[in-house]
Scaffold this motif. Structure first.
Motif, PDB file in Angstrom:
ATOM      1  N   CYS A  69      12.594  -6.527  -7.698  1.00 50.46           N
ATOM      2  CA  CYS A  69      11.476  -6.057  -6.736  1.00 50.46           C
ATOM      3  C   CYS A  69      10.372  -7.045  -6.542  1.00 50.46           C
ATOM      4  O   CYS A  69       9.791  -7.492  -7.628  1.00 50.46           O
ATOM      5  CB  CYS A  69      11.073  -4.722  -7.087  1.00 50.46           C
ATOM      6  SG  CYS A  69       9.459  -4.304  -6.315  1.00 50.46           S
ATOM      7  N   CYS A  72       6.397  -5.827  -7.263  1.00 47.67           N
ATOM      8  CA  CYS A  72       6.030  -5.914  -8.735  1.00 47.67           C
ATOM      9  C   CYS A  72       6.401  -7.079  -9.522  1.00 47.67           C
ATOM     10  O   CYS A  72       6.266  -7.385 -10.666  1.00 47.67           O
ATOM     11  CB  CYS A  72       6.276  -4.504  -9.387  1.00 47.67           C
ATOM     12  SG  CYS A  72       7.927  -4.411  -9.678  1.00 47.67           S
ATOM     13  N   CYS A  92       5.248   0.825 -10.087  1.00 44.67           N
ATOM     14  CA  CYS A  92       5.472   0.223  -8.648  1.00 44.67           C
ATOM     15  C   CYS A  92       6.069   1.218  -7.722  1.00 44.67           C
ATOM     16  O   CYS A  92       7.029   1.922  -8.011  1.00 44.67           O
ATOM     17  CB  CYS A  92       6.363  -0.859  -8.747  1.00 44.67           C
ATOM     18  SG  CYS A  92       6.956  -1.801  -7.232  1.00 44.67           S
ATOM     19  N   GLU A  94       7.303   0.776  -4.774  1.00 37.65           N
ATOM     20  CA  GLU A  94       8.234   0.093  -3.952  1.00 37.65           C
ATOM     21  C   GLU A  94       9.539   0.301  -4.963  1.00 37.65           C
ATOM     22  O   GLU A  94      10.453   0.848  -4.217  1.00 37.65           O
ATOM     23  CB  GLU A  94       8.225  -1.402  -3.757  1.00 37.65           C
ATOM     24  CG  GLU A  94       9.121  -2.210  -2.791  1.00 37.65           C
ATOM     25  CD  GLU A  94       8.149  -2.420  -1.777  1.00 37.65           C
ATOM     26  OE1 GLU A  94       8.332  -3.435  -0.997  1.00 37.65           O
ATOM     27  OE2 GLU A  94       7.093  -1.926  -1.256  1.00 37.65           O
ATOM     28  N   CYS A  95       9.724   0.072  -6.086  1.00 31.42           N
ATOM     29  CA  CYS A  95      10.987   0.279  -6.754  1.00 31.42           C
ATOM     30  C   CYS A  95      10.948   1.465  -7.835  1.00 31.42           C
ATOM     31  O   CYS A  95      11.985   1.675  -8.390  1.00 31.42           O
ATOM     32  CB  CYS A  95      11.346  -1.190  -7.539  1.00 31.42           C
ATOM     33  SG  CYS A  95      10.125  -1.207  -8.818  1.00 31.42           S
TER      34      CYS A  95
HETATM   35 ZN   LIG Z   1       8.536  -2.918  -8.173  1.00 33.69          ZN
END
Ligand SMILES: [Zn+2]
Length: 300
Positions: A69, A72, A92, A94-95
């Motif tokens: 990812c 991060c 994070c 996003e992930c």
């Molecule tokens: Zn991440």
């Protein structure tokens, strides 16, 4: 203070196995430390689905760009700077803390993706990877030094001093890293065992009582491979197995540090002015057992 050293011609190297951290970043963990992560990454890259998508082994690393990812950068967390306050670590978004891109997490080995594999404990991984012996032979050593409960991807920064010390011990016990096989003479000369002197500082710290015997068998393997061991230790189960004991005391801290006696454990047990000796005598006579804390309790 010392004036001279005798006998160092019998040693090739001195190795300090202390409790200092094995890594100061969340990027090092048990499998990176014993170099087992390479095998896991290659295993994932060899799966048909990874081949089809063209994911090389590096895609399963959180240290290099590719499959990790990027929000991060593979940490799983992001640091938010707070004005006037300490920085805050957040998962994070996003992930969701998995450290990888969704496409990478879709690649599964026996139903588990790389994130879920890193979440396995060492003992669970020994079963999960039972048919990958070159991996399990590395992981097994961690279980043998009493670290089977750690997770494969557990950040090195969360390990205690005792755990860090046992990780270092495990690295020395790795197949191929054994002192006896690390050094070979050239030509037809017979292989000579490397004569290493290992120094351990209280290796039983934080170790469960049942795991002390695992530690002692790990010591035996270092000795069988040509090594010698000096251990600073209070635990009587360890002291009683020594060939030679140097008893420093009579007490701890400021009131200690003097030479009380030396010799095999049986000789120390006969010393009238030695606390270690008094307890050791009970253990050697079978009149005492060592408790979890390493103290002696009489058998009533
Ligand atoms: Zn991440």
């Amino acid at each position: 203070m010392w004036d001279s050293i005798d006998g160092d011609e019998f040693l090739d190297e001195v190795v300090l196995v202390d409790q200092s951290p094995i890594g100061r970043t969340p990027r090092s963990n048990p499998v990176t430390y014993i170099k087992a992560f390479d095998i896991i990454r290659e295993l994932f890259a060899s799966l048909p689905e990874a081949q089809k998508r063209g994911f090389p082994a590096g895609h399963f690393s959180f240290n290099v760009p590719g499959g990790r990812c990027e929000n991060c950068q593979g940490d799983g967390t992001v640091t938010v700077e707070m004005q006037f306050l300490a920085d805050v670590e957040l998962i994070c978004d996003e992930c969701k803390g998995t450290r990888y891109k969704p496409q990478v997490l879709e690649i599964r080995y026996k139903g588990k993706n790389i994130h879920e594999v890193l979440d396995l404990t060492i003992r669970e991984a020994l079963k999960f990877f039972a048919d990958v012996p070159r991996l399990t032979e590395k992981l097994r050593v961690l279980d043998e030094v009493g670290l089977g409960y750690l997770r494969l991807g557990q950040s090195a920064t969360t390990l205690s001093g005792g755990e860090a010390q046992r990780m270092k011990l495990a690295a020395h016990l790795q197949p191929g890293a054994r002192p006896g096989s690390r050094h070979t003479e050239g030509g037809d000369a017979p292989k000579r065992k490397r004569r290493l002197l290992y120094i351990f500082d209280e290796p039983t710290t934080g170790l469960h009582f049942d795991d002390v015997s695992k530690l002692l068998s790990a010591f035996r393997r270092l000795i069988d491979a040509g090594g010698s061991i000096v251990v600073i230790e209070h635990n009587l189960e360890v002291i009683k197995t020594a060939d030679w004991v140097i008893d420093l005391g009579p007490e701890g801290g400021d009131r200690g540090g003097n030479l009380v006696g030396f010799g095999p454990p049986e000789a120390i047990a006969e010393l009238k002015n030695s606390y270690t000796g008094q307890y050791l005598k009970r253990v050697l006579d079978g009149n005492g057992v060592t408790t979890v804390s390493g103290r002696i309790e009489p058998i009533s």
